[in-house]
Design a protein around this motif. Structure first.
Motif, short mmCIF file in Angstrom:
data_model
loop_
_atom_site.label_atom_id
_atom_site.label_comp_id
_atom_site.label_asym_id
_atom_site.label_seq_id
_atom_site.Cartn_x
_atom_site.Cartn_y
_atom_site.Cartn_z
N UNK A 54 33.79 15.46 53.72
CA UNK A 54 34.78 16.50 53.46
C UNK A 54 34.17 17.67 52.71
N UNK A 59 40.39 13.47 44.90
CA UNK A 59 41.25 12.29 45.10
C UNK A 59 40.54 11.09 45.73
N UNK A 104 33.93 21.48 54.07
CA UNK A 104 34.51 22.54 53.25
C UNK A 104 33.50 23.67 53.04
N UNK A 155 43.39 29.38 44.28
CA UNK A 155 43.64 28.59 45.49
C UNK A 155 42.35 27.99 46.04
N UNK A 156 41.28 28.75 45.89
CA UNK A 156 39.96 28.35 46.34
C UNK A 156 39.50 27.06 45.63
N UNK A 195 41.42 25.06 43.94
CA UNK A 195 42.40 24.00 44.16
C UNK A 195 42.14 23.30 45.50
N UNK A 196 41.75 24.08 46.53
CA UNK A 196 41.49 23.45 47.83
C UNK A 196 40.27 22.53 47.73
N UNK A 197 39.21 23.04 47.12
CA UNK A 197 38.02 22.20 46.94
C UNK A 197 38.38 20.92 46.19
N UNK A 198 39.17 21.08 45.15
CA UNK A 198 39.54 19.95 44.31
C UNK A 198 40.30 18.90 45.13
N UNK A 199 41.27 19.36 45.94
CA UNK A 199 42.09 18.41 46.71
C UNK A 199 41.27 17.65 47.72
N UNK A 200 40.21 18.29 48.23
CA UNK A 200 39.35 17.62 49.20
C UNK A 200 38.40 16.65 48.51
N UNK A 201 37.84 17.07 47.38
CA UNK A 201 36.73 16.32 46.79
C UNK A 201 37.16 15.20 45.85
N UNK A 236 51.32 25.66 44.60
CA UNK A 236 51.85 25.20 45.87
C UNK A 236 51.86 23.68 45.83
N UNK A 240 38.04 20.57 38.05
CA UNK A 240 38.79 21.69 38.63
C UNK A 240 38.23 23.01 38.11
N UNK A 241 37.91 23.03 36.85
CA UNK A 241 37.35 24.24 36.25
C UNK A 241 35.98 24.55 36.85
N UNK A 251 29.95 25.06 44.26
CA UNK A 251 30.28 24.30 45.46
C UNK A 251 29.42 23.04 45.41
N UNK A 252 29.95 21.97 45.94
CA UNK A 252 29.36 20.66 45.69
C UNK A 252 28.87 20.05 46.98
#
Lengths: 268, 178
Positions: A255, B17, A259, B6-7, B9-15, A106, B49-50, B56-57
């Motif tokens: 964040x 960048x 989460x 997706x799970x 990927x969402x964590x990655x996008x939040x943590x 996506x 990502x892997x 969880x962080x």
């Protein structure tokens, strides 16, 4: 490290880095006033620390790198961060590895573009910075002072239209100090105030449909650092007098905590 | 290998960048090259990502900077940079040098020298990598002692003594020749 001279130096350095607790900091300040040699040593170490901070700023990641990293999460094949093809002699195993994150991802919803967004978001950030400055100068950074989120949450719930999601960041070095109400787009919204040493960060939570809510990135306005981001359900503006790296760490911790909070509620 | 869930990927996008500036700055000081630093951070992002598939962080900054640091160490071992090697013979780095505790014989010289950014960066580049990395994590990345200990995988006492040695060496080097 049991040598008294070593311990003395390590304590001096911990004081310089703000790593002493209140009782030890008080004892250190007394010693500093009474001991000119210690004071000279402290000034020297402080000069070195300040010079590193001034002359070696954190650098912005190049845009190509940021794009390549965001593409990873979007499930796109990884592209090299830079345009030039890598020399064949180099080991590039990871590129192949990254490329296998192929497929129908996506689109990345989150970008860290600079905050030169259209006027509404600029206006929102500006008004929140004024709030922050005024609250700091007045010495009254919050309307409800409490480190207990179970006290702050109902207080805010009674006064705002957004249900505040309050995370506990004390373990990460950012204890909750309190909460206040901000007015954005003519609606009262919750603002949470966190502390870090003598600095503060105020996080305002906005509905996603508020004017100018969906901005991303960081900016410096009137000397205060501002970070903006949005998650699935809310948008956020953090205003702080912390330095930029510390604010970035705070935002990441905030964040991450939201989460895992959401993930846990999802499981129940 | 399949695409990230997706799970994750969402964590990655939040943590991840928000931490890229810190990651890039750290990598660049460790490997001394802007292009290589991009490669290292990108590799670290792939590893992160892997890891987020299963982890969880709670403390994202030390977590991600630890991955960046490890990616840099692997990278340097693989790319012939033996001069920047991290391993071996660190014991002597973890004790304070006898001269570390003495205040400046010539405080003026230091106060003048620290105005010169170019000279300061040269002095930093001459630090042994295990000392330099602690200095960067503290004064560029702004991590607390506890977070540095986590990111570098060292006991807190070692972090504190290496930081003191790094700053002491900088002070001496700046006071020495111009």
């Amino acid at each position: 490290m049991s040598d008294p001279a070593d311990l003395r130096r390590l304590r001096l350095q911990a004081a310089l880095d703000g790593e002493l607790d209140a009782a030890n900091a008080l004892a250190f300040e007394r010693d500093l006033a009474a001991d000119p040699a210690l004071a000279a040593e402290y000034r020297e170490l402080a000069a070195v620390r300040d010079a590193v901070r001034r002359h070696v700023p954190r650098e912005a990641a190049p845009k190509g790198l940021v794009d390549a990293v965001l593409a990873l999460a979007a499930g796109e094949p990884a592209k090299p961060a830079r345009a030039a093809p890598p020399p064949a002699s180099r080991a590039r195993g990871w590129l192949a590895l990254a490329a296998s994150f192929a497929g129908l991802g996506f689109a990345a919803g989150v970008g860290l573009t600079s905050l030169n967004a259209p006027d509404p978001s600029r206006a929102v950030a500006g008004s929140l910075v004024s709030d922050f400055a005024r609250a700091s100068v007045a010495g009254q950074p919050f309307d409800v002072a409490s480190s207990d989120r179970h006290t702050v949450k109902p207080w805010l719930a009674g006064r705002t239209t957004v249900s505040a999601d309050i995370v506990d960041l004390a373990a990460q070095g950012f204890p909750l100090a309190g909460g206040r109400v901000a007015i954005v787009d003519r609606a009262p919204v919750p603002t949470l105030v966190y502390r870090h040493n003598e600095h503060m960060a105020a996080v305002t939570e906005l509905p996603l449909d508020a004017a100018g809510a969906r901005a991303e990135g960081t900016a410096t306005i009137d000397g205060y650092h501002v970070a903006r981001w949005s998650d699935a359900d809310l948008a956020f503006v953090a205003v702080s007098d912390m330095d930029a790296p510390t604010l970035a760490g705070f935002v990441a911790a905030f964040r991450a905590a939201r989460l895992s909070h959401r993930e846990e509620s999802g499981k129940r | 290998m399949t695409a990230a869930s997706p799970h994750a990927a969402e964590r990655f996008r939040v943590l991840v960048p928000p931490l890229l500036d810190d990651a890039y700055s750290l990598a660049k000081w460790l490997c001394r090259d802007a292009n290589d630093a991009e490669d290292i951070v990108q590799e670290a992002a792939v590893r992160a990502l892997k890891a987020l598939e299963t982890t969880s962080v709670d403390r994202p900054k030390p977590w991600f900077l630890a991955i960046v640091r490890n990616a840099a160490v692997t990278w340097m071992a693989r790319n012939r940079r033996k001069d920047l090697a991290f391993a071996g013979g660190l014991d002597d780095l973890d004790a304070l040098a006898p001269g570390d505790g003495n205040a400046a014989a010539d405080p003026e010289a230091l106060l003048i020298a620290v105005q010169d950014g170019e000279r300061l960066r040269r002095a930093m580049a001459a630090l042994p990598p295990p000392l330099l990395e602690i200095l960067i994590l503290r004064d560029v990345n702004g991590l607390s002692y506890r977070d540095i200990a986590e990111a570098a995988g060292l006991p807190m006492g070692t972090v504190m003594s290496r930081l003191a040695r790094a700053r002491g060496a900088l002070a001496r080097s700046l006071k020495a020749d111009p």
